[in-house]
Design an enzyme around this catalytic site. Sequence first.
Site, PDB file in Angstrom:
ATOM      1  N   ASP A  22       0.809  -1.226   0.000  1.00  0.00           N
ATOM      2  CA  ASP A  22       0.000   0.000   0.000  1.00  0.00           C
ATOM      3  C   ASP A  22       0.842   1.276   0.000  1.00  0.00           C
ATOM      4  OD1 ASP A  22      -2.836  -0.788   0.057  1.00  0.00           O
ATOM      5  OD2 ASP A  22      -2.302  -1.827   1.906  1.00  0.00           O
TER       6      ASP A  22
ATOM      7  N   GLU B  34      -0.512   9.484   1.428  1.00  0.00           N
ATOM      8  CA  GLU B  34      -1.229  10.406   2.320  1.00  0.00           C
ATOM      9  C   GLU B  34      -1.382   9.863   3.738  1.00  0.00           C
ATOM     10  OE1 GLU B  34      -5.307  12.679   1.944  1.00  0.00           O
ATOM     11  OE2 GLU B  34      -5.692  10.545   2.069  1.00  0.00           O
ATOM     12  N   ASP B  35      -1.541   8.545   3.856  1.00  0.00           N
ATOM     13  CA  ASP B  35      -1.882   7.989   5.168  1.00  0.00           C
ATOM     14  C   ASP B  35      -0.750   8.064   6.177  1.00  0.00           C
ATOM     15  OD1 ASP B  35      -4.514   7.330   4.506  1.00  0.00           O
ATOM     16  OD2 ASP B  35      -3.813   5.569   3.401  1.00  0.00           O
TER      17      ASP B  35
ATOM     18  N   ARG C 242       1.362  -1.508   7.126  1.00  0.00           N
ATOM     19  CA  ARG C 242       1.749  -0.238   6.517  1.00  0.00           C
ATOM     20  C   ARG C 242       2.757   0.550   7.359  1.00  0.00           C
ATOM     21  NH1 ARG C 242      -2.657   3.137   3.618  1.00  0.00           N
ATOM     22  NH2 ARG C 242      -0.672   3.900   2.863  1.00  0.00           N
TER      23      ARG C 242
ATOM     24  N   ARG D 261      -8.941   2.828  11.597  1.00  0.00           N
ATOM     25  CA  ARG D 261      -7.493   3.041  11.498  1.00  0.00           C
ATOM     26  C   ARG D 261      -6.953   4.079  12.495  1.00  0.00           C
ATOM     27  NH1 ARG D 261      -5.752   1.413   6.257  1.00  0.00           N
ATOM     28  NH2 ARG D 261      -6.832  -0.557   5.873  1.00  0.00           N
TER      29      ARG D 261
ATOM     30  N   HIS E 177     -11.891   5.810   5.506  1.00  0.00           N
ATOM     31  CA  HIS E 177     -11.321   7.020   6.110  1.00  0.00           C
ATOM     32  C   HIS E 177     -12.317   8.177   6.033  1.00  0.00           C
ATOM     33  CE1 HIS E 177      -7.183   5.303   4.859  1.00  0.00           C
ATOM     34  NE2 HIS E 177      -7.198   5.313   6.184  1.00  0.00           N
TER      35      HIS E 177
ATOM     36  N   CYS F 144      -5.331  10.262  -1.531  1.00  0.00           N
ATOM     37  CA  CYS F 144      -4.366   9.416  -0.827  1.00  0.00           C
ATOM     38  C   CYS F 144      -3.086   9.167  -1.621  1.00  0.00           C
ATOM     39  CB  CYS F 144      -4.998   8.104  -0.405  1.00  0.00           C
ATOM     40  SG  CYS F 144      -5.607   7.134  -1.743  1.00  0.00           S
TER      41      CYS F 144
HETATM   42  C1  CIR Z   1      -5.456   0.633   2.801  1.00  0.00           C
HETATM   43  O1  CIR Z   1      -6.415  -0.081   3.106  1.00  0.00           O
HETATM   44  O2  CIR Z   1      -4.740   1.141   3.637  1.00  0.00           O
HETATM   45  C2  CIR Z   1      -5.190   0.870   1.337  1.00  0.00           C
HETATM   46  N1  CIR Z   1      -5.513  -0.314   0.584  1.00  0.00           N
HETATM   47  C3  CIR Z   1      -5.966   2.044   0.808  1.00  0.00           C
HETATM   48  C4  CIR Z   1      -5.580   3.329   1.476  1.00  0.00           C
HETATM   49  C5  CIR Z   1      -6.311   4.500   0.904  1.00  0.00           C
HETATM   50  N2  CIR Z   1      -5.945   5.676   1.593  1.00  0.00           N
HETATM   51  C6  CIR Z   1      -6.674   6.784   1.601  1.00  0.00           C
HETATM   52  O3  CIR Z   1      -7.748   6.839   1.048  1.00  0.00           O
HETATM   53  N3  CIR Z   1      -6.202   7.807   2.301  1.00  0.00           N
END
Ligand code: CIR
Length: 260
Positions: free
Chosen positions: A60, A65-66, A85, A130, A160, A247
Amino acid sequence: MPIALTRAPSTSLARCELSFRAREPIDVALAREQHAAYEHALASLGATIVRLPAADELPDAVFVEDVAIVLDEIAIVTRPGAASRRAEAISMTHALLPYRDVRTMRAPATLDGGDVMRIGHTLYVGRSARSNGAGIAALREEAEPRGYEVVPVPLTDCLHLKTGCTYAGAGVVLANPRWIDASALRDVEVLHVPEEEPWGASVLALGRALVMPASYPRTRALLESRGFTTCAVDLSELQKAEGGPTCLSVLIEGEASATD
Ligand code: CIR
């Protein structure tokens, strides 16, 4: 105009975390083409793209962004809610150091940047699977002394906060009211996405336009009818991994590029 940190999709993208979508085959080569087109769109809107190193072993890692919250004064490298992650944080820390003092979240805090929606000096934070109370408290500890207010927002049935609502600019939040408790948002107009496009609420405001997936034509028409300029990009392969336009980048405002 901002720096946009990005990272190319990993070869292991098909092993991504999934919470709300069924797993489908992902064409990684196409994902990379779509990601390059997304970078091109951001560059055409004035951003300077700075790519993080590839991280093929982290499925991922494209969803940069995360892993970071960038404020005007500091950057906070998060501790993502998904254990798979957490290793993304190391390269993000290195990438942010040229631009900001970097703070790092520690256990038991978890927070995904996708849960943080900034409007001025208000940071709305989704209480998602999360992002936990300790993560929100850690954000508050760094942000409030610097003049930001942290406002938790209840959400349901989506990954999110910014899956379910994003700030389009001009006082308008685009939202799916079935997923987000929009009563927590203050002093904004809440524009509802068409029911047929529940995932359409995630758009990225950059310069004069809103970057959004090409797959939501009704949402696009709604935004255009309200006077917004949109820039549609095909993100089908990244959407299969529950990603969207916000993201795929970390925007760092107020930075001249090294070549300016
Ligand atoms: C996840 O589940 O962490 C990733 N497959 C997708 C993350 C998407 N992030 C976002 O929209 N900020």
